[in-house]
Design a protein around this motif. Structure first.
Motif, PDB file in Angstrom:
ATOM      1  N   ASP A 238      34.861   3.838  51.065  1.00  0.00           N
ATOM      2  CA  ASP A 238      36.155   3.335  50.589  1.00  0.00           C
ATOM      3  C   ASP A 238      37.201   3.351  51.701  1.00  0.00           C
ATOM      4  O   ASP A 238      38.051   2.462  51.785  1.00  0.00           O
ATOM      5  CB  ASP A 238      36.637   4.177  49.409  1.00  0.00           C
ATOM      6  N   GLY A 242      39.121   0.081  53.365  1.00  0.00           N
ATOM      7  CA  GLY A 242      40.566  -0.040  53.497  1.00  0.00           C
ATOM      8  C   GLY A 242      41.026  -0.283  54.921  1.00  0.00           C
ATOM      9  O   GLY A 242      42.235  -0.372  55.174  1.00  0.00           O
ATOM     10  N   LEU A 470      42.284   9.636  49.333  1.00  0.00           N
ATOM     11  CA  LEU A 470      42.542   8.422  48.567  1.00  0.00           C
ATOM     12  C   LEU A 470      43.621   8.683  47.524  1.00  0.00           C
ATOM     13  O   LEU A 470      43.893   9.837  47.174  1.00  0.00           O
ATOM     14  CB  LEU A 470      41.255   7.942  47.887  1.00  0.00           C
ATOM     15  N   ARG A 471      44.224   7.634  47.034  1.00  0.00           N
ATOM     16  CA  ARG A 471      45.267   7.751  46.023  1.00  0.00           C
ATOM     17  C   ARG A 471      44.694   8.366  44.735  1.00  0.00           C
ATOM     18  O   ARG A 471      43.523   8.145  44.404  1.00  0.00           O
ATOM     19  CB  ARG A 471      45.854   6.385  45.693  1.00  0.00           C
ATOM     20  N   SER A 474      43.007   5.856  42.565  1.00  0.00           N
ATOM     21  CA  SER A 474      41.974   5.023  43.188  1.00  0.00           C
ATOM     22  C   SER A 474      40.715   5.012  42.315  1.00  0.00           C
ATOM     23  O   SER A 474      40.499   5.897  41.473  1.00  0.00           O
ATOM     24  CB  SER A 474      41.630   5.539  44.582  1.00  0.00           C
ATOM     25  N   ARG A 475      39.879   4.024  42.517  1.00  0.00           N
ATOM     26  CA  ARG A 475      38.640   3.923  41.742  1.00  0.00           C
ATOM     27  C   ARG A 475      37.795   5.177  41.929  1.00  0.00           C
ATOM     28  O   ARG A 475      37.208   5.707  40.971  1.00  0.00           O
ATOM     29  CB  ARG A 475      37.865   2.674  42.183  1.00  0.00           C
ATOM     30  N   PRO A 756      47.275   1.979  50.704  1.00  0.00           N
ATOM     31  CA  PRO A 756      46.457   2.424  49.571  1.00  0.00           C
ATOM     32  C   PRO A 756      45.652   3.680  49.891  1.00  0.00           C
ATOM     33  O   PRO A 756      45.145   4.334  48.982  1.00  0.00           O
ATOM     34  CB  PRO A 756      45.523   1.224  49.324  1.00  0.00           C
ATOM     35  N   LYS A 758      45.718   7.336  50.832  1.00  0.00           N
ATOM     36  CA  LYS A 758      46.708   8.413  50.777  1.00  0.00           C
ATOM     37  C   LYS A 758      46.751   9.199  52.079  1.00  0.00           C
ATOM     38  O   LYS A 758      47.810   9.663  52.509  1.00  0.00           O
ATOM     39  CB  LYS A 758      46.406   9.350  49.605  1.00  0.00           C
TER      40      LYS A 758
END
Length: 822
Positions: A238, A242, A470-471, A474-475, A756, A758
């Motif tokens: 991921d 990004g 990651l946020r 996020s998925r 996106p 983090k």
């Protein structure tokens, strides 16, 4: 020949007021500037070659590179890795049936297809892959005929109601509810351990693996299932996905930096050359990495921008010096050489400080950080050529526009005309005087005390569940939340290895009694969901053999019984020679506090219960490996700060040859580090592999500001100027550019807050904070400390300084001049 008044600044006449001798200056200056064309052509050739090499740069990651392989816990894991059933790098795929339960023929058929596709993916450790459809997922039951067992998927399964009923019975008897099967029976997990290299010996390609998993998700979700994928490989995938957006933010930062420099100079050619020279350094860095056999991973993506940022800072100083000299009437070549003389030593020292800040990271026993340090050091080495040498030479050809040169001296000319200092510079100059200096130092002390009090709560490791890189929405993190919610055993597994004598030692009563005792202690810890051990299996089997009577839920001292249960136990609980037991501790999350409690409990138990034949060893599993990483990071955090400050202090002392100047330069950096730690606490950022280098990098970059200002201040004071006069000259010469670059770089990285990813957003906030605070420290705290520590070498002579006959190239030379002046 006298210089026209309009071309004279407060620093004296222009550098070319006397005939310029091309044989003057240091050997290095003569070598470079007397052969300018050769230097430019060589740099162009190197740029072309390394630009081609940069096209071969790969973006990838490695699980092994992100862990401290030298730590005893990891050494234990690596020693027994082949016997631990994939308890390292693994992916979990939860396949959900949103329309019903797993006991649905269509769901099970789809699960079988997904299982087969995943099984064939490159890099999968196939013997240890586990799902409802793999033969290593078994059930054991007690019947009137004795112990029975077999694969969970019954023989002859055909999707009929009878087969589904047998499957439900087998699942209930397997002990897989909460692990392979969700507690609500609406999903099941495919556990996919990964190899570090594929069958051809190539490192696992995380980008390709992540793409393959996403393709499987896209192919099968339209068929009525939902896939939730977690694991280190998916995080890296991921992050790599990004990258395109990360590059857009880098491009925005570069555009902002170029726009701000142009706003300051109003000169297109000089602005473009500053940006170009900084980008050339980045090209050299990216080209040298594949040449030396390195790849770029998601955690070192920030390094190229940091190199660009450092290059912009140094390049703007060179451009500003040349612009001012041309404004005083110097020829562009003379201006370039004079600026090279004045600023080369300060710039070289600053870059060496940057390099030391990066090189200190080599002391950390984590390969990913070592490679980051190497990549950054390569970039700094490139900057020595591109920004300290190539840029002045290019500007000696192009010069700057006449309007830009005249504009650069506007403040100085206004001061010369009426003897008054301009507004902002007049305000900053106040900090060289006692009341303001005392207030600034007192305020810094209060900030340091408050920062230390808050920074004391800084945590090592992750502070949130899921992937903090990651946020939260996020998925990936939504997938983590799904698995944590529906499974009693999370993906955060802490494995304790129990070493016993081979050939049956693992089933010995004394061994199992100790394992059972540790099992009980771990279950009492906050954050532990469940524990699975061979001792627990013995308890369950004894109870099952006695009609599930709870009175028999005990570990009996009957070796024959223990041997019998062990013989039918899953191989994941012990190895083939029965010389190694594995305790599986399933945690709610991998937060630092949770891991610390487990590590402390196992350590205390091992100290009290280890014998010559029985050793409790840490640690395997994703959580165990992260616990070891946290321990290394915690130790490295303080070692790194000690080493980087020690190295910067030494370099400053070599440059200034004065302990007072060293204190003035280093204390503002220390304040920034303290407040940055407090900010990390406020933002909920823990210290881990991804964030560890930031503070060290901030120190290395921040010292640039102090070096450029202090070199001018001390050079002036050595000639007899007061601190106020010396600092004001430094503001006009280098201070303006310090302010420009500090604000420019802070604004550039602040745009990352919208990323996106983090991790990048957090680093953008931290770097912007450190850029600004280091700038403020150099402009405010440095003169304030100077008031109490720095003294002129001789009594001040302001009249001579305002109208003397010496040249700026001499008056602006740094202290400790070693022949760089002409």
């Amino acid at each position: 020949m006298s210089t026209p008044p309009s071309k004279q600044g407060a620093s004296g006449p222009a550098p070319d007021s006397a005939p310029f001798d091309p044989r003057s200056g240091s050997f290095l200056e003569r070598l470079l500037f007397n052969h300018r064309l050769v230097v430019v052509l060589l740099c162009a050739l190197v740029t072309c070659l390394l630009g081609y090499q940069a096209s071969k740069l790969r973006l990838n990651a490695s699980f092994e590179k992100a862990i401290p392989t030298g730590h005893p816990y990891i050494a234990n894991y690596l020693k027994y890795q082949k016997e631990l059933s994939g308890l390292g790098n693994a992916v979990r795929i939860a396949v959900e049936n949103p329309a019903g339960s797993i006991y649905d023929p269509r769901y099970l058929a789809t699960l079988a297809k997904i299982n087969d596709e995943v099984f064939l993916l490159p890099g999968v450790d196939r013997p240890f892959m586990k799902s409802l459809w793999t033969p290593n997922t078994r059930w054991v039951g007690v019947t009137e005929d004795g112990l029975e067992g077999g694969p969970v998927i019954p023989d002859g399964y055909d999707g009929s109601p009878d087969s589904l009923g047998k499957l439900a019975t087998n699942v209930a008897r397997s002990g897989e509810i909460g692990q392979t099967v969700a507690r609500d029976a609406r999903s099941s997990v495919i556990y996919v351990p990964l190899l570090s290299v594929d069958a051809q010996g190539r490192p696992l390609d995380y980008e390709a693996l992540s793409a393959a998993l996403e393709k499987i998700r896209a192919d099968y979700e339209p068929q009525g299932v939902r896939l939730h994928i977690t694991g280190f490989a998916k995080i890296v995938g991921d992050l790599i996905d990004g990258l395109q957006q990360v590059l857009l933010f880098f491009a925005a930062a570069i555009a902002i930096a170029a726009a701000m420099v142009f706003w300051y100079t109003r000169c297109v050619r000089s602005t473009m050359l500053v940006v170009l020279s900084s980008l050339v350094a980045v090209v050299w860095q990216l080209g040298l990495l594949p040449t030396l056999g390195f790849a770029l991973d998601p955690y070192s993506l920030l390094v190229p921008f940091l190199i660009f940022a450092i290059g912009m800072s140094h390049g703007a100083q060179k451009m500003n010096g040349i612009m001012q000299d041309i404004g005083r009437g110097a020829h562009k070549l003379v201006a370039a050489r004079c600026t090279f003389r004045r600023l080369f030593l300060a710039g070289l020292t600053a870059l060496l400080a940057d390099a030391v800040g990066f090189a200190v990271l080599l002391m950390i026993d984590i390969q990913a950080i070592k490679e980051l340090a190497i990549a950054a050091s390569i970039g700094v080495a490139a900057l020595i050529f591109t920004n300290l040498i190539l840029l002045p030479i290019l500007l000696s050809y192009t010069g700057v526009s006449a309007k830009a040169a005249a504009r650069s001296l506007r403040t100085e000319d206004a001061t010369s005309a009426d003897g008054c200092k301009e507004g902002l510079w007049r305000f900053l100059d106040l900090f060289t005087r006692k009341p303001w200096a005392g207030a600034a130092v007192a305020c810094a002390c209060l900030l340091a005390a408050g920062g230390m009090a808050i920074g004391h709560h800084l945590k090592i490791g992750d502070l949130d569940p899921g992937a903090p890189e990651l946020r939260p929405d996020s998925r990936y993190n939504r997938d983590v939340a799904f698995i944590s919610q529906h499974y009693g055993a999370s993906s955060d597994v802490f494995a304790v290895m129990v070493k016993t004598p081979d050939n049956g030692g693992c089933s010995n009563y004394e061994v199992l009694k100790r394992v059972d005792a540790l099992d009980w202690q771990l279950r009492q810890l906050d954050g532990v969901e469940s524990v699975n051990t061979l001792a627990l299996l013995n308890r369950r089997m004894l109870s099952g053999l006695n009609e599930a009577n709870p009175k028999w839920y005990e570990l009996v001292k009957n070796q024959d019984m223990l041997n019998s249960v062990t013989a039918g136990a899953p191989r994941g609980l012990y190895n083939e020679s029965c010389g190694l037991l594995t305790m599986y501790v399933y945690l709610q999350d991998h937060r630092a506090d949770t891991l610390n409690r487990v590590v402390a409990t196992v350590d205390a138990f091992a100290a009290a219960n280890d014998t010559a034949d029985i050793q409790f060893l840490q640690a395997a599993g994703s959580a165990g490996i992260e616990a070891a990483t946290n321990i290394v990071v915690k130790r490295a955090w303080y070692e790194m700060l000690f080493l980087v400050y020690g190295a910067v202090t030494l370099l400053c002392f070599i440059t200034f040859r004065s302990w007072r100047a060293v204190v003035v330069a280093v204390l503002p950096l220390m304040l920034t580090s303290i407040l940055a730690e407090a900010l990390m606490v406020g933002l909920g950022i823990g210290v881990k592999v991804a964030t560890l280098p930031v503070i060290a990098l901030g120190v290395g970059i921040g010292v640039d500001y102090a070096l450029y200002i202090l070199s001018v201040v001390q050079g002036r004071m050595k000639e007899g100027a007061s601190l106020s006069e010396a600092y004001y000259r430094a503001l006009l010469f280098t201070g303006k550019v310090v302010m420009l670059t500090g604000v420019t770089l802070a604004v550039g990285v602040a745009t990352w807050v919208f990323s996106p990813i983090k991790f990048q957003a957090d680093m953008g906030i931290l770097l912007a904070f450190m850029f600004l605070l280091n700038m403020i420290g150099a402009l405010v705290l440095l003169p304030a400390l100077g008031h109490f520590l720095l003294r002129p070498a001789v009594p001040a002579a302001p009249a001579a300084l305002r109208g003397g006959s010496h040249q700026p190239s001499a008056s602006l030379a740094p202290v400790g001049d070693d022949g760089l002046k002409g």
